[in-house]
Design a protein around this motif. Structure first.
Motif, PDB file in Angstrom:
ATOM      1  N   ALA A 155      -4.744   6.124  -3.358  1.00  0.00           N
ATOM      2  CA  ALA A 155      -3.336   6.263  -3.758  1.00  0.00           C
ATOM      3  C   ALA A 155      -3.168   7.433  -4.732  1.00  0.00           C
ATOM      4  O   ALA A 155      -2.291   8.284  -4.563  1.00  0.00           O
ATOM      5  N   ALA A 175     -10.257  -3.486   6.863  1.00  0.00           N
ATOM      6  CA  ALA A 175     -10.505  -4.651   5.998  1.00  0.00           C
ATOM      7  C   ALA A 175     -10.674  -5.922   6.828  1.00  0.00           C
ATOM      8  O   ALA A 175     -11.498  -6.777   6.517  1.00  0.00           O
ATOM      9  N   PHE A 210      -8.814   1.593  -3.076  1.00  0.00           N
ATOM     10  CA  PHE A 210      -7.387   1.717  -2.781  1.00  0.00           C
ATOM     11  C   PHE A 210      -6.686   2.591  -3.815  1.00  0.00           C
ATOM     12  O   PHE A 210      -5.915   3.498  -3.484  1.00  0.00           O
ATOM     13  N   PRO A 263      -7.291  -9.053   1.165  1.00  0.00           N
ATOM     14  CA  PRO A 263      -8.725  -9.283   1.311  1.00  0.00           C
ATOM     15  C   PRO A 263      -9.379  -8.102   2.029  1.00  0.00           C
ATOM     16  O   PRO A 263      -8.820  -7.573   2.990  1.00  0.00           O
ATOM     17  N   GLY A 264     -10.538  -7.706   1.542  1.00  0.00           N
ATOM     18  CA  GLY A 264     -11.305  -6.665   2.233  1.00  0.00           C
ATOM     19  C   GLY A 264     -10.963  -5.248   1.805  1.00  0.00           C
ATOM     20  O   GLY A 264     -11.642  -4.312   2.189  1.00  0.00           O
ATOM     21  N   VAL A 265      -9.894  -5.086   1.024  1.00  0.00           N
ATOM     22  CA  VAL A 265      -9.581  -3.741   0.522  1.00  0.00           C
ATOM     23  C   VAL A 265      -9.930  -3.703  -0.961  1.00  0.00           C
ATOM     24  O   VAL A 265      -9.352  -4.417  -1.767  1.00  0.00           O
ATOM     25  N   GLU A 284       6.144   5.739   0.679  1.00  0.00           N
ATOM     26  CA  GLU A 284       5.026   6.527   0.143  1.00  0.00           C
ATOM     27  C   GLU A 284       5.505   7.848  -0.456  1.00  0.00           C
ATOM     28  O   GLU A 284       4.918   8.348  -1.410  1.00  0.00           O
ATOM     29  N   ARG A 306       4.880   9.158  -4.208  1.00  0.00           N
ATOM     30  CA  ARG A 306       4.296  10.471  -4.490  1.00  0.00           C
ATOM     31  C   ARG A 306       5.212  11.308  -5.381  1.00  0.00           C
ATOM     32  O   ARG A 306       4.750  12.195  -6.097  1.00  0.00           O
ATOM     33  N   LEU A 320       0.833  -1.208   0.000  1.00  0.00           N
ATOM     34  CA  LEU A 320       0.000   0.000   0.000  1.00  0.00           C
ATOM     35  C   LEU A 320       0.872   1.264   0.000  1.00  0.00           C
ATOM     36  O   LEU A 320       0.598   2.220  -0.725  1.00  0.00           O
ATOM     37  N   LEU A 330      -6.508   1.117   6.842  1.00  0.00           N
ATOM     38  CA  LEU A 330      -7.184   0.428   5.743  1.00  0.00           C
ATOM     39  C   LEU A 330      -7.187  -1.088   5.986  1.00  0.00           C
ATOM     40  O   LEU A 330      -8.205  -1.760   5.817  1.00  0.00           O
ATOM     41  N   LEU A 331      -6.056  -1.599   6.440  1.00  0.00           N
ATOM     42  CA  LEU A 331      -5.960  -3.048   6.659  1.00  0.00           C
ATOM     43  C   LEU A 331      -6.748  -3.483   7.895  1.00  0.00           C
ATOM     44  O   LEU A 331      -7.335  -4.567   7.929  1.00  0.00           O
ATOM     45  N   ALA A 366      -3.560  10.750  -3.027  1.00  0.00           N
ATOM     46  CA  ALA A 366      -2.389  11.081  -2.193  1.00  0.00           C
ATOM     47  C   ALA A 366      -1.274  11.648  -3.072  1.00  0.00           C
ATOM     48  O   ALA A 366      -0.599  12.622  -2.719  1.00  0.00           O
ATOM     49  N   ILE A 392       0.204   5.447  -0.309  1.00  0.00           N
ATOM     50  CA  ILE A 392      -0.611   5.540   0.910  1.00  0.00           C
ATOM     51  C   ILE A 392       0.331   5.645   2.121  1.00  0.00           C
ATOM     52  O   ILE A 392       1.258   4.845   2.234  1.00  0.00           O
TER      53      ILE A 392
END
Lengths: 444, 248
Positions: free
Chosen positions: B102, A411, B98, B91-93, B73, B77, A394, A407-408, B105, A399
């Protein structure tokens, strides 16, 4: 032993005072239920950590406080109440102060479906035949000290009854507010009885919150009966103050082809012990026991579940997820019993823990007792930190570190949160999670 | 744009890079080839800012600044993008969520206004088309349950959306069948521009038939042992790495 006697003496005195006050108005059978529950409690005493079931959770902090039975408290003003009512709630909302029904604060639109939802005391006075066959018949009053203690002080609570075929579209919200005073530790014993008769359907949320700071003990018992083919979706949200103790039992009794799910969400409290017990007592039943805990500081959260597969062709699903930060301690014990008769049982248990700090601790323990041979039972537990590879991935896309962690973490909670079928509850839980994430970590 | 000077780095006390020198200008595509264990992935991880790798000596300048001082990061950038050899499943993102976070940012860092949901969706749609990607993938959890080819395609899709100045492709071709390879290469070629530099790290010459480099470098034993034009890749294909290792 001397300690034990002193610890329980205080409750025996409170019991005598309550019995003196209520004795004349309550039916004889109820007085008998209370009396035998008190005897059980005095016999059992508070559990110690030598007791296998309480190995990781010491209730000494509860036992040594001389709690006074919470008297009828002043009703909270509307602004205070609004904190706990989700803004707009589509269905019935019943408010209980220290376990006692408050008609003034409750909102119960005229029900046309035959649904009863209101005070338990009123129900046993006016319609005892719908209460007596169920009340204190399922909770393990003779073996569980806290369930016994609650039952010894049975004086009101929530009663929800759905007659055969009754379908309630909007969720019912039962709000239990425990008053706390800094100078005077108080205890209350909220009680809920839900009876869903054959083919009935309902969604119920119980939520628990504290009125003011100060040490208090909420010792709650819910008995939920789902008769043949009934469908019940039950939620318990505990967001009491960080000084509160909470011990709760949710006891499910399920008939043939009944489908019950219960979600136990623990956010508040300093010492929390949840018992969720399900008895699948008819063929083809389906039980879902899910849980979520989000704890920090020195919070201690213990979830003990027990699923008793007594009849064949039943299934149970269990997913407990926890996020622990600071010095929090989590305990999960998932017991599954498959009786000799319960062939074709299909049971799955999962406990996942995300540890955000160095000092948080989790003890997780599956406990399978299988006496039938043609069954499928799986269990799994994980305890882990945020995945370093994911964080780097990420970050390498721009990020920042904190956002990546948030975020994690979100999640991780997502697959529990997304299953919640009550929109205001889901939104409130997301808000709690974001607020907790924004607080940052104590140890950094 | 990028200047690597005498770079030494390793992991867990093990020395892997033993003095890398490399200069990459805008508009150039450099291929870095080498056998297993030569330090290809270490180089890409160090450039992306993976903290488990420790730089013991040397310097990396990116647009005149000290790259090694920057957090991962910050590098992103400032326009560095690495396509992972093993993209991580999260999982879950949500992939789109995302990517939007990103991109915004990065845009914020550049002083550009953040894109709203509508503009972002428009951008994503155009890049999905460019990558010939299954649109369903963009709304799934990041890489979760993706096939190997889908993961690599998703990496190049991220690259297309984030619009980097320097792209590092770490063995993007490994494990791809020829059709997937062609379509990934097509996506990469569409992103070639005079403003953008690329470092293409690969084990196989095959990729360079489709992404034709300006320069080829051979990495062996943590050092660049030979540099040349695109024809060097063909020599390697014919002779293998052995003759170079012997020459060292």
């Amino acid at each position: 032993m001397i300690d034990t006697i002193q610890e329980t003496e205080n409750y025996a005195a409170s019991y005598a005072a309550l019995e003196g006050k209520r004795g004349s108005q309550d039916p004889a059978w109820l007085k008998q239920v209370r009396r035998s529950a008190l005897d059980s409690f005095l016999r059992l005493g508070f559990p110690s950590t030598h007791d296998e079931e309480w190995r990781f959770t010491s209730v000494a902090p509860i036992a040594r406080v001389p709690f006074q039975l919470a008297a009828n408290a002043k009703a909270p003003d509307s602004a205070t109440l609004a904190q706990w009512t989700f803004g707009s709630w589509p269905g019935i909302q019943l408010v209980f102060i220290n376990g006692v029904f408050s008609r003034e604060l409750s909102w119960n639109p005229a029900a046309s479906t035959g649904l009863s939802a209101g005070s338990l005391a009123e129900a046993w006075a006016t319609n005892p035949s719908s209460v007596q066959p169920h009340l204190a018949r399922y909770a393990r009053v003779s073996t569980e000290p806290f369930a016994a203690l609650n039952t010894a002080f049975l004086s009101d609570g929530a009663f929800v009854r759905l007659p055969r075929g009754c379908v309630v579209d909007e969720p019912i919200h039962l709000i239990f507010l425990t008053s706390a005073e800094a100078a005077r530790p108080q205890v209350c014993h909220p009680r809920v009885l839900v009876v869903a008769e054959a083919n009935a359907q309902v969604r119920i949320l119980e939520s628990y919150a504290s009125l003011g700071p100060g040490v208090c003990l909420t010792n709650a018992v819910t008995e939920l009966v789902a008769e043949e083919n009934a469908f019940v979706d039950h939620y318990k949200l505990q967001r009491e103050s960080l000084e509160a103790f909470h011990v709760g039992t949710v006891q499910l009794h399920m008939g043939r082809s009944a489908n019950v799910s219960t979600q136990t969400i623990s956010l508040g409290g300093s010492l929390v012990r949840n018992h969720v017990n399900a008895v699948l007592d008819g063929e083809g039943g389906e039980a879902t026991l899910n849980g979520f805990y989000l704890v920090n500081g020195r919070q201690h959260i213990d979830n003990h579940t027990c699923i008793d597969h007594a009849k064949p062709h039943c299934s149970s699903h269990e997913l407990y997820k926890g996020i622990l930060d600071g010095k929090a301690h989590g305990v999960f014990n998932g017991r599954i019993i498959v009786r000799p008769d319960a062939q074709k049982t299909d049971s799955k248990q999962t406990n996942k823990n995300l540890i955000l700090s160095e000092e948080a601790l989790v003890n997780t323990n599956p406990q399978l007792e299988i006496y039938a041979d043609d069954v499928k039972c799986t269990h799994g537990a994980t305890i882990g930190q945020l995945d370093a590879d994911s964080i780097f991935y990420l970050r390498s896309r721009g990020i920042d570190l904190d956002s990546a962690r948030h975020l994690l973490t979100y999640a991780f909670a997502g697959d529990f949160i997304h299953r919640l079928k009550i929109d205001p509850l889901r939104a409130a839980l997301e808000a709690s999670l974001f607020a907790r994430l924004a607080e940052g970590r104590e140890d950094v | 744009m990028l200047e690597i000077k005498n770079l030494h780095a390793g992991i867990g006390g093990k020395k892997i890079l033993q003095g890398i020198d490399l200069k990459v200008n805008a508009g150039e595509v450099h291929a870095i080839m080498g056998p297993n264990g030569s330090g290809k992935s270490t180089l890409s991880q160090v450039l992306a800012g993976r903290e488990t790798y420790v730089v013991t000596e040397g310097q990396v300048l990116y647009q005149g600044g000290d790259l090694l001082e920057m957090a991962p990061e910050e590098r992103a950038r400032e326009g560095i993008f690495m396509a992972f050899q093993y993209p991580v499943e999260i999982p879950g993102v949500n992939n789109t969520y995302f990517l939007k976070a990103a991109l915004n940012a990065i845009r914020k860092h550049r002083g550009e206004p953040e894109l709203d949901a509508m503009d972002f969706l428009k951008l994503v749609r155009s890049k999905v088309k460019l990558m010939e990607m299954d649109e369903g993938l963009i709304n799934r959890s990041v890489n979760e349950g993706f096939s190997g080819g889908e993961k690599k395609r998703n990496e190049i899709f991220h690259m297309a959306v984030l619009d980097p100045r320097l792209a590092i492709l770490d063995e993007t071709d490994s494990g791809l069948d020829i059709d997937a390879l062609k379509s990934v290469a097509k996506g990469v070629n569409a992103l070639r521009s005079p403003q953008r530099a690329m470092i293409v790290i690969t084990h196989y010459q095959r990729l360079l038939n489709y992404i034709v480099p300006d320069f080829v470098h051979v990495l062996s034993g943590g050092k660049i042992v030979k540099s040349g034009g695109k024809e060097l890749a063909l020599d390697l294909e014919a002779k293998g790495y052995g003759w170079l290792e012997e020459a060292v």
